[in-house]
Write an enzyme that holds these catalytic residues in place. Structure first.
Site, PDB file in Angstrom:
ATOM      1  CG  ASP A 160      -0.312  -0.549   2.474  1.00 14.40           C
ATOM      2  OD1 ASP A 160       0.925  -0.502   2.592  1.00 14.40           O
ATOM      3  OD2 ASP A 160      -1.043  -1.028   3.353  1.00 14.40           O
TER       4      ASP A 160
ATOM      5  CG  ASP B 137      -8.871  -1.172  11.664  1.00 10.91           C
ATOM      6  OD1 ASP B 137      -7.943  -1.942  11.310  1.00 10.91           O
ATOM      7  OD2 ASP B 137      -9.223  -0.187  10.995  1.00 10.91           O
TER       8      ASP B 137
ATOM      9  CG  HIS C  30      -5.819  -2.211   8.832  1.00  7.35           C
ATOM     10  ND1 HIS C  30      -6.000  -0.959   9.363  1.00  7.35           N
ATOM     11  CD2 HIS C  30      -4.482  -2.428   8.872  1.00  7.35           C
ATOM     12  CE1 HIS C  30      -4.825  -0.456   9.713  1.00  7.35           C
ATOM     13  NE2 HIS C  30      -3.883  -1.331   9.423  1.00  7.35           N
TER      14      HIS C  30
ATOM     15  CD  GLU D  91      -8.776   0.954   7.765  1.00  6.91           C
ATOM     16  OE1 GLU D  91      -8.678  -0.051   8.508  1.00  6.91           O
ATOM     17  OE2 GLU D  91      -8.215   2.030   8.038  1.00  6.91           O
TER      18      GLU D  91
HETATM   19  C1  F6R Z   1       1.438  -1.327   6.051  1.00  3.82           C
HETATM   20  C2  F6R Z   1       0.209  -2.077   6.204  1.00  3.82           C
HETATM   21  C3  F6R Z   1      -0.602  -2.001   7.450  1.00  3.82           C
HETATM   22  C4  F6R Z   1       0.228  -2.257   8.704  1.00  3.82           C
HETATM   23  C5  F6R Z   1      -0.644  -2.164   9.969  1.00  3.82           C
HETATM   24  C6  F6R Z   1       0.166  -2.341  11.226  1.00  3.82           C
HETATM   25  O1  F6R Z   1       2.027  -1.566   4.794  1.00  3.82           O
HETATM   26  O2  F6R Z   1      -0.151  -2.739   5.300  1.00  3.82           O
HETATM   27  O3  F6R Z   1      -1.642  -2.926   7.377  1.00  3.82           O
HETATM   28  O4  F6R Z   1       0.809  -3.519   8.609  1.00  3.82           O
HETATM   29  O5  F6R Z   1      -1.291  -0.938   9.996  1.00  3.82           O
HETATM   30  O6  F6R Z   1       1.041  -1.274  11.379  1.00  3.82           O
HETATM   31  P1  F6R Z   1       2.162  -1.282  12.521  1.00  3.82           P
HETATM   32  O7  F6R Z   1       3.128  -2.341  12.133  1.00  3.82           O
HETATM   33  O8  F6R Z   1       2.782   0.082  12.442  1.00  3.82           O
HETATM   34  O9  F6R Z   1       1.463  -1.559  13.793  1.00  3.82           O
END
Ligand code: F6R
Length: 263
Positions: free
Chosen positions: A67, A136, A138, A143
């Protein structure tokens, strides 16, 4: 799903890097799906170490990031493109022409997303996809409520995600409200999936996506539908699981079974 519980963040990082490295050693042309965020920083550090100390060869692999924030140019210091360079690409012998990160500042996101999906297909699909998980539930920026059939597209970020990611920006208002993200359908097509998570704040959501029902309200639960998903958690993130003893038994006895069947 195979569940591996590591003692702490460092062990989680070492185990996940070793899983990735084993795939790179087996297949020099590996197509690797990459994630950003705090969670994989240690994993990328371990991969850099394996490159420097053992010559782990990244020169022929192709990578696709999950992403990118809409509106951020690749050189923006909060872009995921920049993050990847800082944490991995600049430190290993990866070929820049084989690196793909969604282009946040594209003029036409719809055409770009279609192009990205085609590039993944042309590369022969993703062999191993690395994932983190949001509070959440994701994966990538899918989301709650995202379709399990979704493909790469623009997605509006959830309130919780914006709050969580504000720590990387000067103020919360600066966090982009939209991101280009691979879809759940795109992710589920990867041949293997490796999700990593650490810390107490991920404990509740980890219990839900591993042991709860499959629901688009926790998009990580879609991994229950994948036949080769591995989850590496530290003890804090695993602290609300109810079947820890079983996961540990399977982990310890896997080697025994492999020995018995001669692998
Ligand atoms: C980032 C991504 C997100 C993160 C998630 C956890 O490329 O795809 O899904 O993996 O938001 O983020 P952290 O590791 O910062 O807790």
């Amino acid at each position: 799903m195979e569940i591996i519980i590591a003692k702490n963040y460092d062990e989680m990082s070492r185990i996940s890097a070793e899983i990735i490295a084993a795939e790179v050693r087996k297949n020099h042309d590996l197509t690797l799906g990459l994630a950003t965020g705090d969670t994989p920083v240690g994993t990328y550090k371990e991969l850099v170490k394996l490159y420097k100390e053992e010559g782990l060869d990244f020169s022929k692999i192709t990578t696709f990031n999950l992403d990118e924030y809409v509106g951020l140019a690749p050189l923006h210091e909060n872009s995921y493109n920049y993050f990847m360079k800082e944490n991995l690409f600049n430190h290993v012998n990866i070929n820049p022409s084989r690196v793909y990160v969604p282009q946040g500042n594209t003029n036409d996101p719809e055409i770009f997303c279609e192009w990205y999906e085609n590039k993944i297909k042309e590369a022969g699909g993703i062999d191993l996809q690395i994932l983190g998980i949001g509070r959440d539930g994701h994966i990538a920026f899918n989301e709650p409520g995202s379709s399990f059939a979704s493909r790469t597209r623009v997605k509006a970020l959830y309130k919780e995600t914006i709050e969580d990611n504000a720590r990387f920006f000067k103020k919360e208002e600066d966090v982009p409200r939209f991101a280009i993200t691979m879809g759940i359908g795109t992710i589920l097509e990867a041949r293997k999936i490796l999700l990593i998570a650490n810390g107490k704040k991920k404990a509740d959501v980890c219990a839900k996506f591993i042991e709860g029902p499959v629901t688009s309200m926790i998009t990580a639960s879609a991994l229950q539908l994948h036949c080769h998903a591995t989850v590496v958690l530290d003890e804090e993130a695993a602290s609300m699981l109810t079947r820890t003893e079983y996961y540990n038994w399977v982990r310890d006895n896997k080697k025994l079974v492999q020995k018995k069947i001669g692998r």
